[in-house]
Design a protein around this motif. Structure first.
Motif, PDB file in Angstrom:
ATOM      1  N   GLY A   7       0.794  -1.228   0.000  1.00 18.03           N
ATOM      2  CA  GLY A   7       0.000   0.000   0.000  1.00 18.03           C
ATOM      3  C   GLY A   7       0.820   1.269   0.000  1.00 18.03           C
ATOM      4  N   GLY A   8       2.137   1.163  -0.016  1.00 23.47           N
ATOM      5  CA  GLY A   8       2.995   2.341  -0.062  1.00 23.47           C
ATOM      6  C   GLY A   8       3.282   2.775  -1.483  1.00 23.47           C
ATOM      7  N   LEU A   9       4.173   3.733  -1.614  1.00 20.15           N
ATOM      8  CA  LEU A   9       4.597   4.221  -2.920  1.00 20.15           C
ATOM      9  C   LEU A   9       6.045   3.852  -3.168  1.00 20.15           C
ATOM     10  N   SER A  10       6.351   3.613  -4.416  1.00 16.11           N
ATOM     11  CA  SER A  10       7.716   3.334  -4.839  1.00 16.11           C
ATOM     12  C   SER A  10       8.067   4.341  -5.927  1.00 16.11           C
ATOM     13  N   VAL A  11       9.244   4.950  -5.831  1.00 16.19           N
ATOM     14  CA  VAL A  11       9.721   5.879  -6.852  1.00 16.19           C
ATOM     15  C   VAL A  11      11.044   5.327  -7.359  1.00 16.19           C
ATOM     16  N   LYS A  12      11.117   5.068  -8.674  1.00 15.92           N
ATOM     17  CA  LYS A  12      12.323   4.513  -9.276  1.00 15.92           C
ATOM     18  C   LYS A  12      12.660   5.297 -10.537  1.00 15.92           C
TER      19      LYS A  12
END
Length: 82
Positions: A39-44
């Motif tokens: 449920g979190g966010l990932s930034v790549k």
């Protein structure tokens, strides 16, 4: 180390300078934002996503499988015999 990013007008996220330098993020670069399974966010970076996808493809098809092989094997399915 934990960093904080600020959301400014228009939903823009300001990424701390240390992280931008570490990951080679420059003005105009494309970043990929996704939901994590928890449920979190990932930034790549785009490059990170490409490398991950290549790693996954190698695990599925093997290290010597080529794009040319894939296209050749799937032309009939695409309705393109040429």
């Amino acid at each position: 180390m934990t960093y904080h990013a600020k959301v400014i007008a228009g939903g823009k996220i300001v990424i701390p300078a240390d992280l931008r330098r570490e990951f080679g993020i420059r003005d105009g670069d494309t970043l990929v934002v996704a939901r994590d399974p928890d449920g979190g966010l990932s930034v790549k970076t785009f490059e990170q996503v490409v490398r991950e996808t290549q790693r996954e493809a190698r695990a599925i098809f093997g290290p010597d499988y080529t794009v040319e092989q894939f296209v050749r094997e799937n032309r009939a399915d695409w309705g393109d015999e040429g």
